[in-house]
Design an enzyme around this catalytic site. Structure first.
Site, PDB file in Angstrom:
ATOM      1  N   TYR A  27       0.831  -1.206   0.000  1.00 35.02           N
ATOM      2  CA  TYR A  27       0.000   0.000   0.000  1.00 35.02           C
ATOM      3  C   TYR A  27       0.869   1.261   0.000  1.00 35.02           C
ATOM      4  O   TYR A  27       0.596   2.210  -0.740  1.00 35.02           O
ATOM      5  CB  TYR A  27      -0.897  -0.038   1.236  1.00 35.02           C
ATOM      6  CG  TYR A  27      -1.965   1.015   1.312  1.00 35.02           C
ATOM      7  CD1 TYR A  27      -3.115   0.923   0.523  1.00 35.02           C
ATOM      8  CD2 TYR A  27      -1.859   2.079   2.201  1.00 35.02           C
ATOM      9  CE1 TYR A  27      -4.117   1.875   0.616  1.00 35.02           C
ATOM     10  CE2 TYR A  27      -2.862   3.032   2.297  1.00 35.02           C
ATOM     11  CZ  TYR A  27      -3.989   2.919   1.504  1.00 35.02           C
ATOM     12  OH  TYR A  27      -4.977   3.872   1.603  1.00 35.02           O
ATOM     13  N   LYS A  54       0.863   4.058  -2.929  1.00 32.11           N
ATOM     14  CA  LYS A  54       0.468   5.437  -2.628  1.00 32.11           C
ATOM     15  C   LYS A  54       1.607   6.418  -2.899  1.00 32.11           C
ATOM     16  O   LYS A  54       1.368   7.565  -3.319  1.00 32.11           O
ATOM     17  CB  LYS A  54      -0.015   5.546  -1.182  1.00 32.11           C
ATOM     18  CG  LYS A  54      -1.340   4.833  -0.930  1.00 32.11           C
ATOM     19  CD  LYS A  54      -2.460   5.334  -1.824  1.00 32.11           C
ATOM     20  CE  LYS A  54      -3.831   4.867  -1.379  1.00 32.11           C
ATOM     21  NZ  LYS A  54      -4.922   5.352  -2.257  1.00 32.11           N
TER      22      LYS A  54
END
Length: 245
Positions: A148, A152
């Site tokens: 993640y 991001k």
């Protein structure tokens, strides 16, 4: 305010959470909003509530994404793209599987790339448009979120590159990076570590300068600003919406 009167907006991952709040905020300011989401029933419910349209969209599928952009641009215009689609598959690096990694990277990075690529074809032709990509404070690194965090962080680089490439065509690209926002995704994290959601939020709030966790509407307000003419000279920026520095 009616800053988006007559404008067409596409929100990917728009059925719930930050996406749904953004769709509602832009619709309340006059936009015609297309809510694109893998969960068609939830997308339809959100769209009906705000007077918009729903399309089923798996953002990892080029065909689905291009169809969603085409649906939003039926009138010949697409004024705003907001990319909110996201998933988590948290685990420590030594436990993370190939599937955990690939699913998160595909949803966040590939999904956003496909949406931006399809949207820019419409926006550059019309000579205007605004994109807002949704990153996260996890872009700075977070235990148990190698996939993640990497995705991001990649979105922030993608945002800046889009701003550089598309600025000459009158198209702006910006990024928001939310902190702790009370959504189904953060509830998943609470469940993963064995805490009640209330306790999880209370613990998080103690570490936030504003002493509260964020709500989806907090992020939607910043996105609305970035999409509007109030931010006409703002592009390539990453704004952290996290209740503190």
């Amino acid at each position: 305010m009616r800053r988006f009167e007559g404008q067409t907006v596409l929100v990917t991952g728009g059925a719930k959470g930050i996406g749904a709040a953004t769709a509602a905020r832009l619709a309340s300011e006059g936009a015609q909003v297309v809510v694109a989401d893998f969960d068609e029933a939830a997308a339809t419910e959100t769209a009906e509530r705000i007077g918009g349209r729903a399309v089923r969209c798996d953002v990892t599928s080029r065909a689905d994404v291009e169809a969603a952009v085409a649906a939003a641009a039926e009138s010949g215009r697409l004024d705003v793209l907001v990319t909110c689609a996201g998933i988590i598959r948290d685990n420590l690096i030594h436990k993370m599987t190939d599937d955990d990694w690939e699913a998160v990277i595909a949803t966040h990075l590939r999904g956003t790339f496909l949406a931006a690529q399809a949207a820019q074809a419409v926006m550059t032709q019309q000579g205007s448009g605004s994109m807002v990509l949704v990153s996260s404070v996890s872009a700075l690194g977070n235990r148990g979120q190698a996939n993640y965090s990497a995705a991001k962080a990649g979105l922030q680089g993608l945002t800046k590159t889009l701003a550089i490439e598309l600025g000459r065509f009158g198209v702006r690209a910006n990024c928001v990076a939310p902190g702790f926002i009370a959504t189904a995704m953060t509830q998943q994290t609470a469940e993963r570590i064995g805490m009640s959601f209330d306790d999880f939020q209370a613990t998080a709030a103690e570490q936030i300068p504003l002493r509260r966790v964020g709500q989806p509407e907090d992020v939607a307000g910043v996105i609305a600003f970035l999409c509007s003419d109030d931010a006409a000279y703002v592009t390539g920026q990453v704004i952290y919406v996290s209740g503190g520095p």
